[in-house]
Design a protein around this motif. Structure first.
Motif, PDB file in Angstrom:
ATOM      1  N   ASP A   1     -11.033  74.583 -13.099  1.00  0.00           N
ATOM      2  CA  ASP A   1     -10.891  75.457 -14.263  1.00  0.00           C
ATOM      3  C   ASP A   1     -10.926  74.579 -15.513  1.00  0.00           C
ATOM      4  OD1 ASP A   1     -10.309  77.599 -15.974  1.00  0.00           O
ATOM      5  OD2 ASP A   1      -8.173  77.388 -15.693  1.00  0.00           O
ATOM      6  N   SER A   2     -10.223  73.474 -15.483  1.00  0.00           N
ATOM      7  CA  SER A   2     -10.221  72.488 -16.561  1.00  0.00           C
ATOM      8  C   SER A   2     -10.737  71.178 -15.973  1.00  0.00           C
ATOM      9  CB  SER A   2      -8.797  72.311 -17.107  1.00  0.00           C
ATOM     10  OG  SER A   2      -8.772  71.325 -18.101  1.00  0.00           O
ATOM     11  N   VAL A   3     -11.913  70.783 -16.383  1.00  0.00           N
ATOM     12  CA  VAL A   3     -12.563  69.603 -15.808  1.00  0.00           C
ATOM     13  C   VAL A   3     -11.844  68.337 -16.279  1.00  0.00           C
ATOM     14  CG1 VAL A   3     -14.731  68.327 -15.613  1.00  0.00           C
ATOM     15  CG2 VAL A   3     -14.767  70.827 -15.758  1.00  0.00           C
ATOM     16  N   PRO A   4     -11.437  67.489 -15.337  1.00  0.00           N
ATOM     17  CA  PRO A   4     -10.758  66.247 -15.722  1.00  0.00           C
ATOM     18  C   PRO A   4     -11.705  65.298 -16.469  1.00  0.00           C
ATOM     19  CG  PRO A   4     -10.755  66.536 -13.316  1.00  0.00           C
ATOM     20  CD  PRO A   4     -11.556  67.639 -13.901  1.00  0.00           C
ATOM     21  N   ALA A   5     -11.138  64.453 -17.304  1.00  0.00           N
ATOM     22  CA  ALA A   5     -11.929  63.421 -17.974  1.00  0.00           C
ATOM     23  C   ALA A   5     -12.597  62.539 -16.919  1.00  0.00           C
ATOM     24  CB  ALA A   5     -11.028  62.579 -18.873  1.00  0.00           C
ATOM     25  N   ARG A   6     -13.822  62.175 -17.176  1.00  0.00           N
ATOM     26  CA  ARG A   6     -14.607  61.323 -16.272  1.00  0.00           C
ATOM     27  C   ARG A   6     -14.752  61.925 -14.875  1.00  0.00           C
ATOM     28  NH1 ARG A   6     -10.928  58.391 -18.270  1.00  0.00           N
ATOM     29  NH2 ARG A   6     -11.177  57.098 -20.081  1.00  0.00           N
ATOM     30  N   ALA A   7     -14.867  63.232 -14.803  1.00  0.00           N
ATOM     31  CA  ALA A   7     -15.043  63.900 -13.504  1.00  0.00           C
ATOM     32  C   ALA A   7     -16.327  63.393 -12.845  1.00  0.00           C
ATOM     33  CB  ALA A   7     -15.128  65.407 -13.698  1.00  0.00           C
ATOM     34  N   PRO A   8     -16.270  63.130 -11.551  1.00  0.00           N
ATOM     35  CA  PRO A   8     -17.476  62.664 -10.854  1.00  0.00           C
ATOM     36  C   PRO A   8     -18.471  63.817 -10.684  1.00  0.00           C
ATOM     37  CG  PRO A   8     -15.701  63.006  -9.288  1.00  0.00           C
ATOM     38  CD  PRO A   8     -15.122  63.234 -10.652  1.00  0.00           C
ATOM     39  N   PHE A   9     -19.744  63.497 -10.868  1.00  0.00           N
ATOM     40  CA  PHE A   9     -20.798  64.477 -10.618  1.00  0.00           C
ATOM     41  C   PHE A   9     -21.126  64.460  -9.143  1.00  0.00           C
ATOM     42  CE2 PHE A   9     -21.174  63.725 -15.098  1.00  0.00           C
ATOM     43  CZ  PHE A   9     -21.623  64.914 -15.627  1.00  0.00           C
ATOM     44  N   PRO A  10     -21.532  65.568  -8.564  1.00  0.00           N
ATOM     45  CA  PRO A  10     -21.633  66.916  -9.121  1.00  0.00           C
ATOM     46  C   PRO A  10     -20.285  67.636  -9.049  1.00  0.00           C
ATOM     47  CG  PRO A  10     -22.417  66.966  -6.877  1.00  0.00           C
ATOM     48  CD  PRO A  10     -22.037  65.516  -7.178  1.00  0.00           C
ATOM     49  N   TYR A  11     -20.197  68.716  -9.824  1.00  0.00           N
ATOM     50  CA  TYR A  11     -19.004  69.553  -9.761  1.00  0.00           C
ATOM     51  C   TYR A  11     -19.317  70.962 -10.233  1.00  0.00           C
ATOM     52  CZ  TYR A  11     -18.388  68.451 -14.786  1.00  0.00           C
ATOM     53  OH  TYR A  11     -18.551  68.291 -16.131  1.00  0.00           O
ATOM     54  N   VAL A  12     -18.357  71.860  -9.965  1.00  0.00           N
ATOM     55  CA  VAL A  12     -18.444  73.265 -10.372  1.00  0.00           C
ATOM     56  C   VAL A  12     -17.257  73.536 -11.289  1.00  0.00           C
ATOM     57  CG1 VAL A  12     -18.376  75.679  -9.578  1.00  0.00           C
ATOM     58  CG2 VAL A  12     -19.561  73.940  -8.205  1.00  0.00           C
ATOM     59  N   ALA A  13     -17.513  74.278 -12.371  1.00  0.00           N
ATOM     60  CA  ALA A  13     -16.445  74.603 -13.312  1.00  0.00           C
ATOM     61  C   ALA A  13     -16.460  76.093 -13.643  1.00  0.00           C
ATOM     62  CB  ALA A  13     -16.605  73.784 -14.592  1.00  0.00           C
ATOM     63  N   PHE A  14     -15.274  76.669 -13.732  1.00  0.00           N
ATOM     64  CA  PHE A  14     -15.158  78.036 -14.235  1.00  0.00           C
ATOM     65  C   PHE A  14     -15.415  77.968 -15.735  1.00  0.00           C
ATOM     66  CE2 PHE A  14     -13.042  78.455 -10.230  1.00  0.00           C
ATOM     67  CZ  PHE A  14     -13.336  79.750  -9.827  1.00  0.00           C
ATOM     68  N   ALA A  15     -16.382  78.715 -16.208  1.00  0.00           N
ATOM     69  CA  ALA A  15     -16.808  78.587 -17.600  1.00  0.00           C
ATOM     70  C   ALA A  15     -16.375  79.759 -18.461  1.00  0.00           C
ATOM     71  CB  ALA A  15     -18.320  78.438 -17.668  1.00  0.00           C
ATOM     72  N   GLY A  16     -16.348  80.951 -17.924  1.00  0.00           N
ATOM     73  CA  GLY A  16     -15.981  82.102 -18.734  1.00  0.00           C
ATOM     74  C   GLY A  16     -15.669  83.294 -17.857  1.00  0.00           C
ATOM     75  N   ALA A  17     -14.861  84.186 -18.406  1.00  0.00           N
ATOM     76  CA  ALA A  17     -14.518  85.407 -17.681  1.00  0.00           C
ATOM     77  C   ALA A  17     -14.277  86.512 -18.697  1.00  0.00           C
ATOM     78  CB  ALA A  17     -13.283  85.201 -16.817  1.00  0.00           C
ATOM     79  N   THR A  18     -14.845  87.657 -18.414  1.00  0.00           N
ATOM     80  CA  THR A  18     -14.627  88.844 -19.232  1.00  0.00           C
ATOM     81  C   THR A  18     -14.115  89.937 -18.317  1.00  0.00           C
ATOM     82  OG1 THR A  18     -16.466  88.251 -20.672  1.00  0.00           O
ATOM     83  CG2 THR A  18     -15.722  90.525 -20.767  1.00  0.00           C
ATOM     84  N   GLU A  19     -13.078  90.627 -18.742  1.00  0.00           N
ATOM     85  CA  GLU A  19     -12.521  91.739 -17.966  1.00  0.00           C
ATOM     86  C   GLU A  19     -12.621  92.996 -18.811  1.00  0.00           C
ATOM     87  OE1 GLU A  19      -8.344  93.087 -15.762  1.00  0.00           O
ATOM     88  OE2 GLU A  19      -8.514  91.091 -16.646  1.00  0.00           O
ATOM     89  N   ARG A  20     -13.173  94.059 -18.210  1.00  0.00           N
ATOM     90  CA  ARG A  20     -13.302  95.343 -18.895  1.00  0.00           C
ATOM     91  C   ARG A  20     -12.601  96.430 -18.092  1.00  0.00           C
ATOM     92  NH1 ARG A  20     -18.587  93.199 -18.983  1.00  0.00           N
ATOM     93  NH2 ARG A  20     -19.283  92.660 -21.074  1.00  0.00           N
ATOM     94  N   ASP A  21     -12.116  97.417 -18.809  1.00  0.00           N
ATOM     95  CA  ASP A  21     -11.511  98.570 -18.147  1.00  0.00           C
ATOM     96  C   ASP A  21     -12.583  99.303 -17.353  1.00  0.00           C
ATOM     97  OD1 ASP A  21      -9.651 100.533 -17.436  1.00  0.00           O
ATOM     98  OD2 ASP A  21     -10.119 101.735 -19.209  1.00  0.00           O
ATOM     99  N   TRP A  22     -12.285  99.597 -16.113  1.00  0.00           N
ATOM    100  CA  TRP A  22     -13.222 100.272 -15.216  1.00  0.00           C
ATOM    101  C   TRP A  22     -12.521 101.484 -14.598  1.00  0.00           C
ATOM    102  CZ3 TRP A  22     -18.232  99.604 -15.087  1.00  0.00           C
ATOM    103  CH2 TRP A  22     -18.976 100.043 -14.006  1.00  0.00           C
ATOM    104  N   SER A  23     -11.518 101.988 -15.299  1.00  0.00           N
ATOM    105  CA  SER A  23     -10.710 103.082 -14.777  1.00  0.00           C
ATOM    106  C   SER A  23     -11.475 104.399 -14.807  1.00  0.00           C
ATOM    107  CB  SER A  23      -9.434 103.231 -15.611  1.00  0.00           C
ATOM    108  OG  SER A  23      -8.673 102.048 -15.566  1.00  0.00           O
ATOM    109  N   THR A  24     -11.080 105.275 -13.897  1.00  0.00           N
ATOM    110  CA  THR A  24     -11.603 106.639 -13.878  1.00  0.00           C
ATOM    111  C   THR A  24     -10.480 107.558 -14.351  1.00  0.00           C
ATOM    112  OG1 THR A  24     -10.871 107.086 -11.616  1.00  0.00           O
ATOM    113  CG2 THR A  24     -13.041 106.054 -11.879  1.00  0.00           C
ATOM    114  N   GLY A  25     -10.699 108.838 -14.273  1.00  0.00           N
ATOM    115  CA  GLY A  25      -9.668 109.783 -14.659  1.00  0.00           C
ATOM    116  C   GLY A  25      -8.441 109.725 -13.769  1.00  0.00           C
TER     117      GLY A  25
END
Length: 135
Positions: free
Chosen positions: A33-57
């Protein structure tokens, strides 16, 4: 109750770091989620997230757009593409345990690979969509 977006990210992180094929490609559990300094390549990082209301009645729910970045310094796109494929294999239509929430679906929507101006770094950008409901 745990926020749906955070609970989803934690479930995704657990799934990714538990997958032996992905861990082998990354040379370790290099998913952050937070990439450490000098992280070794390769790696995967969480970059963004959007949450929207998806409720019904009658029912509550959330729609999530999650972006993951894959970082590679392999000569060419091959490594980044292999990692994107492995992440997709783990997460697309996965049945994850999301704390306090039911995961209705999780789908890979798109991915792309771009070469950075340094000429040696490739960035994979993955977009996923999920729907959750509180338990």
């Amino acid at each position: 109750m745990v926020n749906a977006s955070w609970a989803l990210q934690q479930a995704m992180l657990t799934a990714l770091t538990s997958d032996s094929a992905l861990v082998a490609l990354l040379g370790g559990t290099h998913v952050w989620d937070s990439v450490p300094a000098r992280a070794p390549f390769p790696y995967v990082a969480f970059a963004g997230a959007t949450e929207r209301d998806w409720s019904t009645g009658t029912d509550q729910g959330s729609e999530h757009a999650v972006t993951l970045h894959v970082w590679s310094r392999y000569a060419g796109r091959k490594e980044a593409q292999a990692i994107i494929t492995a992440v997709r294999d783990v997460l697309h239509e996965a049945e994850l345990s999301v704390s306090g929430h039911a995961l209705i679906n999780l789908r890979h929507e798109s991915s792309e690979i771009v070469r950075h101006s340094d000429g040696e770094t490739y960035q994979g950008i993955m977009r996923l969509r999920a729907v959750t409901e509180p338990r």
